[in-house]
Design a protein around this motif. Structure first.
Motif, short mmCIF file in Angstrom:
data_model
loop_
_atom_site.label_atom_id
_atom_site.label_comp_id
_atom_site.label_asym_id
_atom_site.label_seq_id
_atom_site.Cartn_x
_atom_site.Cartn_y
_atom_site.Cartn_z
N ILE A 225 12.65 4.05 -11.92
CA ILE A 225 12.01 4.51 -10.69
C ILE A 225 10.66 3.83 -10.52
O ILE A 225 10.32 3.35 -9.44
CB ILE A 225 11.86 6.05 -10.72
CG1 ILE A 225 13.24 6.70 -10.68
CG2 ILE A 225 11.03 6.53 -9.56
CD1 ILE A 225 13.19 8.19 -10.82
N VAL A 229 9.27 1.51 -7.52
CA VAL A 229 8.04 1.82 -6.79
C VAL A 229 7.09 0.63 -6.85
O VAL A 229 6.40 0.32 -5.87
CB VAL A 229 7.39 3.08 -7.36
CG1 VAL A 229 6.06 3.35 -6.72
CG2 VAL A 229 8.31 4.26 -7.15
N SER A 266 1.23 13.45 -11.78
CA SER A 266 2.59 13.13 -11.39
C SER A 266 2.72 12.95 -9.88
O SER A 266 3.69 12.36 -9.41
CB SER A 266 3.55 14.21 -11.88
OG SER A 266 3.12 15.46 -11.46
N VAL A 267 1.75 13.45 -9.10
CA VAL A 267 1.83 13.26 -7.65
C VAL A 267 1.29 11.90 -7.25
O VAL A 267 1.62 11.38 -6.19
CB VAL A 267 1.02 14.34 -6.91
CG1 VAL A 267 1.44 14.42 -5.46
CG2 VAL A 267 1.21 15.69 -7.56
N LEU A 270 3.37 8.90 -5.69
CA LEU A 270 3.87 9.17 -4.34
C LEU A 270 2.74 9.01 -3.33
O LEU A 270 2.91 8.39 -2.27
CB LEU A 270 4.44 10.59 -4.29
CG LEU A 270 5.12 10.98 -2.98
CD1 LEU A 270 6.33 10.11 -2.74
CD2 LEU A 270 5.53 12.43 -3.00
N LEU B 123 14.04 8.75 -3.70
CA LEU B 123 14.24 8.96 -5.14
C LEU B 123 12.91 9.30 -5.81
O LEU B 123 12.82 10.25 -6.60
CB LEU B 123 14.83 7.68 -5.74
CG LEU B 123 15.22 7.68 -7.21
CD1 LEU B 123 16.29 8.69 -7.45
CD2 LEU B 123 15.69 6.31 -7.62
N LEU B 124 11.86 8.55 -5.44
CA LEU B 124 10.53 8.82 -6.00
C LEU B 124 10.07 10.23 -5.61
O LEU B 124 9.49 10.95 -6.44
CB LEU B 124 9.54 7.79 -5.47
CG LEU B 124 8.06 8.04 -5.78
CD1 LEU B 124 7.80 7.91 -7.26
CD2 LEU B 124 7.17 7.10 -5.02
N THR B 125 10.34 10.63 -4.37
CA THR B 125 9.91 11.95 -3.91
C THR B 125 10.54 13.05 -4.74
O THR B 125 9.84 13.96 -5.21
CB THR B 125 10.33 12.14 -2.44
OG1 THR B 125 9.90 11.01 -1.72
CG2 THR B 125 9.73 13.38 -1.86
N GLU B 127 11.76 12.93 -7.73
CA GLU B 127 11.27 12.92 -9.10
C GLU B 127 9.84 13.47 -9.15
O GLU B 127 9.47 14.19 -10.09
CB GLU B 127 11.36 11.49 -9.64
CG GLU B 127 11.22 11.34 -11.12
CD GLU B 127 12.30 12.06 -11.93
OE1 GLU B 127 13.26 12.58 -11.34
OE2 GLU B 127 12.17 12.09 -13.16
N THR B 128 9.04 13.15 -8.12
CA THR B 128 7.66 13.67 -8.08
C THR B 128 7.66 15.19 -7.99
O THR B 128 6.93 15.87 -8.73
CB THR B 128 6.93 13.08 -6.87
OG1 THR B 128 6.94 11.67 -6.98
CG2 THR B 128 5.50 13.56 -6.82
N PHE B 129 8.48 15.74 -7.09
CA PHE B 129 8.53 17.20 -6.96
C PHE B 129 8.92 17.84 -8.29
O PHE B 129 8.35 18.83 -8.71
CB PHE B 129 9.55 17.61 -5.89
CG PHE B 129 9.15 17.24 -4.50
CD1 PHE B 129 7.83 17.03 -4.18
CD2 PHE B 129 10.10 17.12 -3.50
CE1 PHE B 129 7.45 16.69 -2.90
CE2 PHE B 129 9.74 16.78 -2.22
CZ PHE B 129 8.41 16.56 -1.92
N LEU B 131 8.52 16.65 -11.31
CA LEU B 131 7.45 16.55 -12.31
C LEU B 131 6.32 17.53 -12.01
O LEU B 131 5.74 18.11 -12.92
CB LEU B 131 6.91 15.12 -12.36
CG LEU B 131 7.84 14.12 -13.03
CD1 LEU B 131 7.29 12.71 -12.93
CD2 LEU B 131 8.04 14.48 -14.49
N VAL B 253 17.37 13.43 -11.73
CA VAL B 253 17.92 12.26 -11.03
C VAL B 253 19.45 12.28 -11.09
O VAL B 253 20.13 11.91 -10.14
CB VAL B 253 17.39 10.97 -11.67
CG1 VAL B 253 17.98 9.75 -11.00
CG2 VAL B 253 15.89 10.92 -11.57
#
Lengths: 288, 343
Positions: A225, A229, A266-267, A270, B123-125, B127-129, B131, B253
């Motif tokens: 991931i 990114v 972790s945010v 994003l 996908l990043l979103t 995984e961010t939520f 984490l 995931v």
């Protein structure tokens, strides 16, 4: 206030992580721009590469030959995967097909790893032990060595793509598939080369990560991931962009948990991605 | 022609009636077998999640982040009921609305980019939520999970009190909510707005040139689909009573991957596809329970084989058989004697 030592280690860790993301991003970007596919099983290739190194070192083979063998084996695997699974089929949506096939591959490879390697975490022997003194703070040597290997691999890739016939053909195929086909460049051969190089880089990244961090059947998803990114941040197809993107992500992942705690950190990826996309939808160094 | 058409409509209506009766009588058929009712309830919740994922396909985007919206819905439902003191129904709606609000905030930057980039960002979103929930231990319990999500409160219906704390009754509640949600999604697919979505799907540049607000309509689609994902998360939370944000949990995931596989195996071009895909693969998973560690391998192989040999999925098999038969008939008409086998 944390001590200088902690900050120094956080920064070095961040840079080392960032270079792993750059290695992952290079493979993913090669496959994305030359084949037009999103290879979501790249993290599993990384994991397989790391585990192969682990089993080779268990058989009294030195870690450096083991890494080379593992890179070669993953390159061969990449060529086979391209030929069997990712070769474009006429009349299909390439994006959806590639995503589904690679996700199916992810399920197969990760469950194979659970069955074959077990769920316990393992670790590779360190590349080099000990630490040295940098501005009065102890920095572990293996991180620096991992960064060094990644930089060398990236420079080799850069010269390959800019100086050799095959590399230039790959760049041409990425820029214009039909046009380069008319010039006698077979896009399928270029796809094979892209998969081979990408999987070899993933194996290298996995082996380096395995010596710094730990081995686990699910170790691949986060670097994959972050590699993706990195591409979005830096801009598709730009090697300097990928390096910048990887450094940003790596340093964020290294420093922010020390500064603000893990939840806020972790945010951060994003938020950064959204900020970059708002002002530069093609990425920092991206172009049409 | 009209004769066969009417026949087909009657057959379809009959199939729907049979399906409704079977679904309604399922607890009686299974004679209250808790294990299978749990599986069926989860199946219904998954069908809603996969259908919401499929509705993003209508604008030709592939979302890998619906697990993230389901996670928002599930934790919102749990926290609103446990700490907010709300009852089941208001918090279910609120959890859907929260997921939709997050989606509409993210929609603007995300939907400006297209294709594979959108998949990467979603996908990043997700995984961010996950984490954030994993590390925000004060609110969510972190890796220990959130335990003790209450059941929906009892309802008095025709003078009888119905409790929802057993699988038997929760099955009806979940299936009811899922059916209503699916009807809403189906309505959108048949409504006027679908013309804009189809125009965007086929050629978003042309659609923009024709005066369609491409990003706006994409955002409407994404928001609706996130709302449905949030509702499915809320249903899941009140059903399972505990939530966990681990990698191997429902919000990792891997689950995103499973949802995509469910959708594609069923056939993403048909509305019925998610139902067929989820049902078939859930049954396959149950059939291979004795070799549980090999089960992802089976699912992954099915996904790859379907993608290679059945691009329209299982729901597209009748159409494929039809075209195959028609081709054969044409060929046999052309080559009457002895030439039928060669191509």
């Amino acid at each position: 206030m944390k001590s200088f030592d902690v900050w120094m280690q956080a920064i070095v860790n961040g840079i080392a992580l960032g270079w792993l993301y750059v290695l992952m991003a290079m493979g993913l970007t090669l496959m994305l721009s030359i084949m037009g596919i999103l290879q979501l099983a790249h993290g599993e290739i990384y994991m397989m590469g790391a585990f192969l190194v682990y089993y080779l070192t268990r058989r009294e083979i030195g870690i450096y030959p083991a890494i080379v063998v593992s890179m070669a084996a993953m390159a061969v695997l990449g060529v086979i995967l391209e030929r069997v699974l990712f070769r474009p089929r006429p009349g299909r949506d390439v994006a959806l097909t590639s995503i589904v096939i690679s996700t199916g591959l992810t399920l197969i490879l990760s469950s194979a790893a659970v069955v074959g390697f077990g769920l316990y975490t393992k670790s590779l022997p360190p590349l080099i032990s000990g630490s040295f003194d940098l501005f009065g703070a102890g920095v572990p040597k293996d991180r620096i060595l991992a960064i060094g290997f990644s930089v060398v691999a990236l420079i080799l890739l850069y010269t390959f793509l800019k100086r050799t016939r095959l590399g230039l053909a790959m760049v041409a195929s990425a820029q214009n598939r039909e046009g380069s086909f008319l010039k006698g460049i077979n896009p399928n051969h270029m796809s094979m080369a892209a998969m081979a190089i990408g999987c070899a880089l993933a194996a290298l990244a996995g082996a380096l990560a395995g010596s710094i961090l730990q081995l686990h059947p699910y170790m691949g998803s986060l670097p994959m991931i972050n590699g993706l990114v990195t591409i979005v941040l830096g801009g598709l197809g730009s090697i300097p962009g990928a390096v910048i993107g990887g450094m940003i992500l790596g340093l964020l992942n290294g420093i922010l948990p020390v500064m603000f705690g893990a939840a806020a950190a972790s945010v951060a990826p994003l938020v950064i991605v959204i900020l970059v996309l708002l002002f530069r939808p093609k990425g920092i160094l991206g172009h049409e | 022609m009209s004769e066969t058409k009417r026949g087909r409509t009657v057959a379809k209506a009959a199939a729907v009636v049979v399906l409704v009766v079977v679904v309604f009588l399922m607890p009686n058929i299974l004679s209250g077998n808790k294990y299978w009712l749990t599986i069926l309830t989860l199946l219904a919740i998954n069908v809603l999640l996969v259908s919401s994922l499929r509705s993003v396909i209508l604008i030709n985007e592939i979302s890998l982040g619906h697990v993230g919206f389901a996670l928002i819905g599930a934790y919102a439902q749990a926290l609103l009921m446990m700490k907010g003191g709300l009852t089941f129904w208001p918090s279910l709606i609120l959890s859907g609305l929260l997921a939709a609000a997050v989606a509409s905030l993210l929609g603007h930057p995300f939907l400006k980019v297209r294709g594979i980039y959108f998949s990467i960002l979603t996908l990043l979103t997700a995984e961010t939520f996950r984490l954030v929930v994993y590390y925000w231990t004060g609110l969510t319990g972190g890796s220990l999970g959130l335990v003790g999500v209450p059941s929906p409160e009892p309802v008095t219906l025709f003078g009888r009190t119905v409790e929802f704390n057993t699988v038997n009754t929760y099955y009806y509640l979940a299936v009811g909510v899922v059916v209503i949600a699916l009807l809403i999604l189906y309505h959108f697919e048949r409504a006027y707005i679908n013309f804009q979505w189809r125009a965007i799907r086929d050629d978003s540049m042309l659609a923009g040139a024709l005066g369609i607000n491409v990003v706006g309509f994409k955002m409407v689609n994404f928001t609706i689909s996130a709302f449905m994902a949030g509702i499915s998360g809320g249903l899941f939370a009140a059903f399972q009573h505990n939530l966990s944000p681990d990698t191997t949990s429902r919000f990792g995931v891997t689950m995103s991957i499973y949802l995509l596989v469910y959708m594609v195996v069923g056939g993403q071009t048909r509305f019925i596809g998610p139902l067929i895909g989820t049902a078939v693969l859930t049954l396959v998973a149950e059939a291979t329970r004795s070799i549980a560690e090999y089960q992802p391998m089976v699912t992954g192989s099915i996904a790859i084989l379907v993608m290679i040999f059945l691009p329209m999925g299982l729901a597209g098999i009748p159409a494929q058989i039809q075209t195959w038969l028609r081709k054969r008939r044409l060929r046999s008409a052309e080559a009457p004697v002895g030439g039928g086998t060669e191509r």
